[in-house]
Design a protein around this motif. Structure first.
Motif, mmCIF file in Angstrom:
data_model
loop_
_atom_site.group_PDB
_atom_site.id
_atom_site.type_symbol
_atom_site.label_atom_id
_atom_site.label_comp_id
_atom_site.label_asym_id
_atom_site.label_seq_id
_atom_site.Cartn_x
_atom_site.Cartn_y
_atom_site.Cartn_z
ATOM 1 N N UNK A 116 33.196 -17.782 49.264
ATOM 2 C CA UNK A 116 32.518 -17.926 47.974
ATOM 3 C C UNK A 116 33.042 -19.149 47.223
ATOM 4 N N UNK A 117 34.334 -19.390 47.288
ATOM 5 C CA UNK A 117 34.944 -20.527 46.580
ATOM 6 C C UNK A 117 34.343 -21.853 47.038
ATOM 7 N N UNK A 118 34.280 -22.070 48.360
ATOM 8 C CA UNK A 118 33.807 -23.361 48.857
ATOM 9 C C UNK A 118 32.292 -23.506 48.713
ATOM 10 N N UNK A 119 31.560 -22.397 48.821
ATOM 11 C CA UNK A 119 30.116 -22.461 48.572
ATOM 12 C C UNK A 119 29.855 -22.870 47.132
ATOM 13 N N UNK A 120 30.589 -22.278 46.218
ATOM 14 C CA UNK A 120 30.428 -22.608 44.799
ATOM 15 C C UNK A 120 30.744 -24.078 44.553
ATOM 16 N N UNK A 124 35.324 -34.614 56.530
ATOM 17 C CA UNK A 124 34.767 -34.994 55.227
ATOM 18 C C UNK A 124 35.231 -36.387 54.813
ATOM 19 N N UNK A 125 36.528 -36.658 54.931
ATOM 20 C CA UNK A 125 37.039 -37.969 54.499
ATOM 21 C C UNK A 125 36.567 -39.099 55.404
ATOM 22 N N UNK A 126 36.206 -38.793 56.641
ATOM 23 C CA UNK A 126 35.697 -39.838 57.538
ATOM 24 C C UNK A 126 34.329 -40.359 57.100
ATOM 25 N N UNK A 127 33.607 -39.579 56.301
ATOM 26 C CA UNK A 127 32.257 -39.934 55.834
ATOM 27 C C UNK A 127 31.258 -40.062 56.986
ATOM 28 N N UNK A 128 31.589 -39.489 58.136
ATOM 29 C CA UNK A 128 30.720 -39.642 59.305
ATOM 30 C C UNK A 128 29.331 -39.039 59.085
ATOM 31 N N UNK A 143 23.848 -30.286 52.462
ATOM 32 C CA UNK A 143 25.272 -30.038 52.288
ATOM 33 C C UNK A 143 25.989 -30.008 53.626
ATOM 34 N N UNK A 144 27.255 -30.394 53.620
ATOM 35 C CA UNK A 144 28.098 -30.364 54.811
ATOM 36 C C UNK A 144 29.371 -29.584 54.487
ATOM 37 N N UNK A 145 29.659 -28.552 55.267
ATOM 38 C CA UNK A 145 30.967 -27.913 55.242
ATOM 39 C C UNK A 145 31.770 -28.467 56.409
ATOM 40 N N UNK A 170 25.852 -34.050 50.381
ATOM 41 C CA UNK A 170 26.976 -33.543 49.604
ATOM 42 C C UNK A 170 27.943 -32.859 50.571
ATOM 43 N N UNK A 171 29.228 -33.124 50.400
ATOM 44 C CA UNK A 171 30.219 -32.584 51.334
ATOM 45 C C UNK A 171 31.232 -31.699 50.621
ATOM 46 N N UNK A 172 31.745 -30.716 51.366
ATOM 47 C CA UNK A 172 32.796 -29.850 50.858
ATOM 48 C C UNK A 172 33.797 -29.555 51.958
#
Length: 275
Positions: free
Chosen positions: A174-178, A129-133, A121-123, A148-150
């Motif tokens: 908690x919101x973004x982890x979920x 995130x939108x760069x898809x790097x 996962x990537x935070x 997987x990105x968030x």
């Protein structure tokens, strides 16, 4: 071209790169460093590729003018949106013997050492995130890993407003982890893909399953830089070794110094740079 030795430049759009510089200084205390935070135009996360590239190149050129032969982009957004163009198009014209390194590649080179499930996962910021790097770079080294990105747009404001220990921070963590973990329950390794996020690491870890490994980029980049300088003694020879640290900001110095201490965990006295 100035052949004199010079400091290692560390650039970030704001404060986050100080978490990286802190780890670099621990690993390589002998070198001189100049930190440049472009706080006057931060945050970079939601800006276009062209704008981030223009801002980053301008700051890199300032660091070159200050004598740096080596500049580290301690900013995920700048690394994602500007690094490749600067390396391929600008450095050959400016000075082919200077180097600009980013923060994403060192992270993606080693992430496969941590994941057993091959689910990572990537935070990150919206821009990263939108760069898809991260998916692109991880695939180069580990084609069997699924990424997987968030995006976490509230995390940087929480940190910069000194609210990262608040109940509000718990809600958004908690919101973004979920939102990330619902993409795959088999994620066992997560990269903090923004240099602000280490200040949230303890709280993030509390909300993660106990078997998930959380990776911060400061230690990764500091080890990578040490290895780079050992493999490139010609560049190490161009880096001055007085153990000094100079800080610049494009915004108000009093505000920068107050905030910077939180990230760097030492007293900071900055100078203003007009762009």
């Amino acid at each position: 071209m100035d052949k004199k030795k010079g400091p290692i430049g560390v650039f970030d759009s704001g404060y986050g790169g100080l978490t990286v510089l802190k780890e670099i200084v621990k690993e390589l205390p002998q070198y001189d460093y100049i930190y440049l935070g472009d706080n006057g135009r931060a945050p970079y996360g939601g800006r276009s590729f062209e704008t981030v590239y223009h801002y980053t190149l301008e700051c890199v050129q300032h660091l070159f003018n200050m004598g740096c032969h080596l500049v580290i982009l301690a900013c995920n957004t700048a690394s994602a949106k500007a690094l490749r163009t600067i390396q391929q198009n600008d450095l050959p014209k400016i000075d082919p013997e200077r180097r600009v390194l980013g923060i994403i590649r060192p992270t993606t080179e080693i992430v496969g050492n941590y994941t057993k499930s091959k689910q990572v996962g990537i935070f990150g910021t919206n821009g990263t995130v939108t760069s898809q790097s991260y998916p692109i770079e991880i695939e180069k080294f580990y084609p069997d890993i699924t990424v997987y990105q968030q995006a976490c747009p509230m995390w940087v404001p929480l940190v910069e407003n000194n609210e990262y220990n608040s109940e509000g921070a718990d809600f958004f963590i908690h919101k973004y982890i979920r939102q990330l973990m619902v993409q795959s329950s088999d994620i066992d390794t997560i990269v903090l893909g923004c240099t602000h996020y280490p200040l949230l690491a303890d709280k993030i870890q509390q909300h993660l399953p106990p078997d998930v490994t959380l990776l911060s980029q400061g230690p990764i980049l500091s080890h990578s830089l040490k290895d780079y300088l050992e493999r490139h003694p010609e560049m190490a020879a161009k880096c001055s070794t007085g153990g000094s640290r100079i800080f610049y900001t494009t915004d108000d110095t009093e505000t920068f110094d107050r905030q910077a201490g939180i990230f760097f965990e030492e007293t900071v006295k900055s100078r203003h740079l007009s762009l």
